[in-house]
Motif scaffolding. Structure first.
Motif, PDB file in Angstrom:
ATOM      1  N   THR A  76       0.831  -1.208   0.000  1.00 41.36           N
ATOM      2  CA  THR A  76       0.000   0.000   0.000  1.00 41.36           C
ATOM      3  C   THR A  76       0.869   1.263   0.000  1.00 41.36           C
ATOM      4  N   ASP A  77       2.174   1.099  -0.247  1.00 45.25           N
ATOM      5  CA  ASP A  77       3.115   2.230  -0.227  1.00 45.25           C
ATOM      6  C   ASP A  77       3.015   3.006   1.079  1.00 45.25           C
ATOM      7  N   SER A  78       2.846   2.263   2.168  1.00 44.81           N
ATOM      8  CA  SER A  78       2.614   2.901   3.462  1.00 44.81           C
ATOM      9  C   SER A  78       3.854   2.965   4.343  1.00 44.81           C
ATOM     10  N   ILE A  79       5.025   2.752   3.750  1.00 48.05           N
ATOM     11  CA  ILE A  79       6.311   2.963   4.411  1.00 48.05           C
ATOM     12  C   ILE A  79       6.428   2.045   5.640  1.00 48.05           C
ATOM     13  N   PRO A  80       6.784   0.781   5.437  1.00 48.89           N
ATOM     14  CA  PRO A  80       6.917  -0.145   6.555  1.00 48.89           C
ATOM     15  C   PRO A  80       7.787   0.375   7.694  1.00 48.89           C
ATOM     16  N   LEU A  81       8.771   1.212   7.366  1.00 50.47           N
ATOM     17  CA  LEU A  81       9.612   1.791   8.420  1.00 50.47           C
ATOM     18  C   LEU A  81       8.774   2.542   9.450  1.00 50.47           C
ATOM     19  N   LEU A  82       7.750   3.262   8.989  1.00 49.39           N
ATOM     20  CA  LEU A  82       6.864   3.964   9.923  1.00 49.39           C
ATOM     21  C   LEU A  82       6.061   2.970  10.752  1.00 49.39           C
ATOM     22  N   GLY A  83       5.685   1.852  10.159  1.00 44.22           N
ATOM     23  CA  GLY A  83       4.999   0.824  10.923  1.00 44.22           C
ATOM     24  C   GLY A  83       5.868   0.295  12.051  1.00 44.22           C
ATOM     25  N   VAL A  84       7.157   0.085  11.748  1.00 47.59           N
ATOM     26  CA  VAL A  84       8.098  -0.387  12.766  1.00 47.59           C
ATOM     27  C   VAL A  84       8.236   0.631  13.890  1.00 47.59           C
ATOM     28  N   LEU A  85       8.305   1.913  13.532  1.00 45.45           N
ATOM     29  CA  LEU A  85       8.516   2.969  14.527  1.00 45.45           C
ATOM     30  C   LEU A  85       7.259   3.280  15.328  1.00 45.45           C
ATOM     31  N   LEU A  86       6.093   3.256  14.678  1.00 48.95           N
ATOM     32  CA  LEU A  86       4.845   3.659  15.341  1.00 48.95           C
ATOM     33  C   LEU A  86       4.068   2.486  15.917  1.00 48.95           C
ATOM     34  N   GLY A  87       4.305   1.284  15.384  1.00 44.21           N
ATOM     35  CA  GLY A  87       3.529   0.124  15.806  1.00 44.21           C
ATOM     36  C   GLY A  87       3.487  -0.109  17.304  1.00 44.21           C
ATOM     37  N   PRO A  88       4.627  -0.009  18.019  1.00 46.25           N
ATOM     38  CA  PRO A  88       4.594  -0.246  19.463  1.00 46.25           C
ATOM     39  C   PRO A  88       3.701   0.732  20.226  1.00 46.25           C
ATOM     40  N   PHE A  89       3.395   1.871  19.624  1.00 47.25           N
ATOM     41  CA  PHE A  89       2.599   2.892  20.299  1.00 47.25           C
ATOM     42  C   PHE A  89       1.179   2.995  19.736  1.00 47.25           C
ATOM     43  N   ALA A  90       0.779   2.005  18.919  1.00 46.94           N
ATOM     44  CA  ALA A  90      -0.506   2.076  18.228  1.00 46.94           C
ATOM     45  C   ALA A  90      -1.666   2.232  19.205  1.00 46.94           C
ATOM     46  N   ALA A  91      -1.593   1.537  20.342  1.00 42.05           N
ATOM     47  CA  ALA A  91      -2.700   1.601  21.306  1.00 42.05           C
ATOM     48  C   ALA A  91      -2.826   2.979  21.945  1.00 42.05           C
ATOM     49  N   LEU A  92      -1.755   3.759  21.903  1.00 33.43           N
ATOM     50  CA  LEU A  92      -1.770   5.089  22.517  1.00 33.43           C
ATOM     51  C   LEU A  92      -2.186   6.180  21.536  1.00 33.43           C
ATOM     52  N   LEU A  93      -2.188   5.855  20.241  1.00 29.98           N
ATOM     53  CA  LEU A  93      -2.489   6.860  19.221  1.00 29.98           C
ATOM     54  C   LEU A  93      -3.981   6.917  18.952  1.00 29.98           C
ATOM     55  N   PRO A  94      -4.562   8.115  18.890  1.00 33.13           N
ATOM     56  CA  PRO A  94      -5.978   8.204  18.519  1.00 33.13           C
ATOM     57  C   PRO A  94      -6.164   7.786  17.063  1.00 33.13           C
ATOM     58  N   PRO A  95      -7.335   7.252  16.712  1.00 31.40           N
ATOM     59  CA  PRO A  95      -7.556   6.835  15.314  1.00 31.40           C
ATOM     60  C   PRO A  95      -7.655   8.050  14.394  1.00 31.40           C
ATOM     61  N   GLY A  96      -7.386   7.806  13.115  1.00 29.69           N
ATOM     62  CA  GLY A  96      -7.599   8.858  12.121  1.00 29.69           C
ATOM     63  C   GLY A  96      -6.464   9.845  11.977  1.00 29.69           C
ATOM     64  N   LEU A  97      -5.220   9.439  12.303  1.00 30.27           N
ATOM     65  CA  LEU A  97      -4.072  10.329  12.131  1.00 30.27           C
ATOM     66  C   LEU A  97      -3.355  10.004  10.816  1.00 30.27           C
ATOM     67  N   GLN A  98      -2.747  11.029  10.234  1.00 32.31           N
ATOM     68  CA  GLN A  98      -1.915  10.829   9.049  1.00 32.31           C
ATOM     69  C   GLN A  98      -0.477  11.197   9.374  1.00 32.31           C
ATOM     70  N   PHE A  99       0.450  10.453   8.791  1.00 29.07           N
ATOM     71  CA  PHE A  99       1.867  10.712   9.025  1.00 29.07           C
ATOM     72  C   PHE A  99       2.608  10.991   7.721  1.00 29.07           C
ATOM     73  N   VAL A 100       1.849  11.190   6.644  1.00 29.06           N
ATOM     74  CA  VAL A 100       2.466  11.462   5.350  1.00 29.06           C
ATOM     75  C   VAL A 100       3.172  12.813   5.364  1.00 29.06           C
ATOM     76  N   GLY A 101       2.492  13.852   5.846  1.00 27.05           N
ATOM     77  CA  GLY A 101       3.111  15.172   5.904  1.00 27.05           C
ATOM     78  C   GLY A 101       4.357  15.199   6.768  1.00 27.05           C
ATOM     79  N   PRO A 102       4.296  14.704   8.023  1.00 24.30           N
ATOM     80  CA  PRO A 102       5.516  14.649   8.836  1.00 24.30           C
ATOM     81  C   PRO A 102       6.624  13.813   8.205  1.00 24.30           C
ATOM     82  N   TRP A 103       6.268  12.724   7.535  1.00 26.17           N
ATOM     83  CA  TRP A 103       7.278  11.906   6.862  1.00 26.17           C
ATOM     84  C   TRP A 103       7.964  12.701   5.751  1.00 26.17           C
ATOM     85  N   MET A 104       7.198  13.429   4.956  1.00 27.68           N
ATOM     86  CA  MET A 104       7.789  14.211   3.870  1.00 27.68           C
ATOM     87  C   MET A 104       8.729  15.281   4.427  1.00 27.68           C
ATOM     88  N   PHE A 105       8.352  15.871   5.556  1.00 26.74           N
ATOM     89  CA  PHE A 105       9.243  16.860   6.181  1.00 26.74           C
ATOM     90  C   PHE A 105      10.515  16.178   6.674  1.00 26.74           C
TER      91      PHE A 105
END
Length: 517
Positions: A76-105
């Motif tokens: 899905t071109d969803s950058i597995p690296l972000l999954g590795v970094l954010l996955g451990p904190f998934a339960a703490l993150l509210p639903p409906g967030l995007q990380f495309v903009g921060p990733w591009m920065f």
């Protein structure tokens, strides 16, 4: 310059470049509407959101998309690296967030840092290094990848070059394992590009040192990267060929022809032809063309250490140009490849991208060559100014594509309040026919709603579709045409065509035909 002020200056440089490229509002993780516009970056955001909502960590599997088989972050071109970094904190993150903009920065920051690391050893002073950094970091082909967030990680190419140009670094396999491993967690095309640089380092060590050890180290690195790819489902999906290799090549004049009428203020351009001017864009810009011309005329810097890159780059160039070389938008000739070869090259069907390492290396060589001249600072400053003027229309056009980020609208096409209730009642959301290109923007909005509600989606837009998913969606389509739908599923009828037995159940919301659960 001391380290902290230098770092702040480089981050400030990256921030200015990013602001010229994208609205700053895209950095807000709660700002999702600008991504749901029918481009690939929408699916990138959806894939990561589905992964985090569905509890995919510590693997790479996305259970909520292409359900029940699922898919992977890489597809899905969803950058597995972000999954590795954010996955451990998934339960703490509210639903409906995007990380495309921060990733591009983050990509822009890393682009600037690696560009500085490459040019600073060759610069007589910090201002000269800064101008060279801007020229190397702010290439048009980076800005042009705005719809594909994963391909904005072109800092991986610069990282690979940074390792290569210093023999002591290039001799250490852990450096290569790091850059290749990260590339494998970002995008397969970038992995191939970095691998070509690594192969040059291996070739240099084997020939110059007459050693077997680099080959043994290479086997270990290849095995590790292969395991990383296997974990992402690259080898197990039974993916078929699209038979489209050669459709998106790098043109022979790609360095001076952007093939897009709105991308250059100073140079003439041929018309954009069916995406070839997008995937194959390797345009340098007027400022860099001047820099390359000065470097070619003076030839002051020693560049022999780059010669080992040429064999791998020749292979990349051959694949990038493809069987129908283009010049000024027209085919020079056409080679008719056998089907087996076209299918073998299908994984790099957007072959024009493979020209990027050549372009980055050319720019690096030109910049450090000009730095060897007496008036290097003035020449590079003039090149930066010329580049800024030439690329102004391109940046304005790209920034306009994300203009929705400055507003508050999330769902521009599916704004009816009934959608929330329909999706909440559904066991699953299905799209029929299973075609992502009937109306991808609508599909993205409905899929985002489903993912936010943690509802599985039967069909989604992926780079490759597994054979099992193709067979299932084809069977579901045949059942639909007979008037049969799965109980409890919300069915989105993308083409609006209904069998007579289902017509009484159909509802139209926001112009979309649905069968309610």
């Amino acid at each position: 310059m001391k380290r902290i002020p230098l770092m702040l200056a480089l981050i400030a440089t990256a921030s200015v470049l990013f602001a010229g490229w994208m609205p700053l509002a895209t950095l807000d993780p709660r700002n999702i509407g600008w991504l749901l516009d029918g481009h690939d970056h929408g699916q990138s955001a959806i894939g990561l959101a589905a992964y985090l909502a569905g509890g995919g960590w510590p693997g790479f599997h996305i259970a909520l998309l292409s359900a029940p088989e699922g898919t992977s972050l890489l597809l899905t071109d969803s950058i597995p690296l972000l999954g590795v970094l954010l996955g451990p904190f998934a339960a703490l993150l509210p639903p409906g967030l995007q990380f495309v903009g921060p990733w591009m920065f983050a990509c822009m920051v890393l682009q600037v840092l690696f560009a500085w690391a490459l040019v600073r050893p060759h610069a007589p002073d910090a201002p000269t290094a800064w101008f060279g950094t801007v020229l190397l970091a702010a290439l048009p082909m980076l800005f042009n990848r705005y719809p594909h967030a994963s391909l904005c990680a072109q800092w991986l190419i610069l990282w690979g070059l940074w390792i290569y140009v210093e023999p002591r670094r290039a001799d250490r396999p852990l450096w290569w394992l790091a850059v290749l491993g990260v590339a494998a967690l970002v995008h397969s095309y970038l992995l191939l590009m970095v691998a070509s640089i690594w192969a040059a380092a291996i070739l240099r060590r084997v020939v110059e040192g007459r050693q077997v050890r680099p080959v043994i180290e290479a086997v270990g690195i290849i095995a590790t990267v292969t395991l990383l790819l296997a974990a992402q489902g690259v080898f197990g999906g039974g993916f078929g060929s699209t038979h489209s290799y050669g459709a998106f090549p790098m043109a022979l004049d790609a360095w001076w022809n952007p093939a897009n009428q709105t991308y250059s203020a100073l140079l003439r351009t041929s018309p954009e032809d069916h995406g070839r001017g997008f995937e194959g864009l390797n345009y340098l810009g007027a400022g860099l063309l001047l820099t390359v011309a000065i470097a070619a005329a003076t030839r002051r810097a020693g560049l022999r250490h780059l010669a080992w890159l040429l064999p791998g780059f020749a292979v990349l160039a051959l694949v990038a140009i493809g069987p129908q070389p283009l010049f000024w938008g027209q085919a020079v000739t056409t080679l008719h490849l056998p089907l087996w070869l076209t299918d073998a090259l299908d994984p790099v069907r957007a072959s024009g991208r493979l020209g990027w390492p050549l372009t980055y290396t050319l720019v690096y060589a030109a910049v450090i060559s000009v730095m060897a001249l007496r008036r290097a600072t003035i020449l590079l400053a003039a090149a930066v100014a010329l580049q800024a003027v030439d690329l102004a229309p391109m940046l304005a056009a790209i920034r306009a594509t994300a203009a929705r980020a400055n507003g508050t609208t999330v769902f521009a096409r599916t704004h009816d309040p009934r959608w929330a209730g329909l999706i909440a009642r559904a066991k699953q959301v299905d799209f029929t026919p299973a075609d992502a290109f009937i109306n991808l923007a609508v599909m993205e909005e409905i899929t985002w709603r489903a993912v936010a509600a943690r509802r599985p989606v039967g069909f989604t837009y992926t780079a490759r579709t597994a054979t099992a998913t193709k067979l299932r969606t084809a069977a579901e389509r045949r059942a639909f045409e007979r008037g049969v739908v799965t109980p409890g599923h919300l069915v989105i009828v993308q083409d609006g065509v209904l069998p007579a037995t289902l017509a009484p159940r159909a509802i139209r919301i926001d112009g979309v035909t649905i069968i309610a659960p």
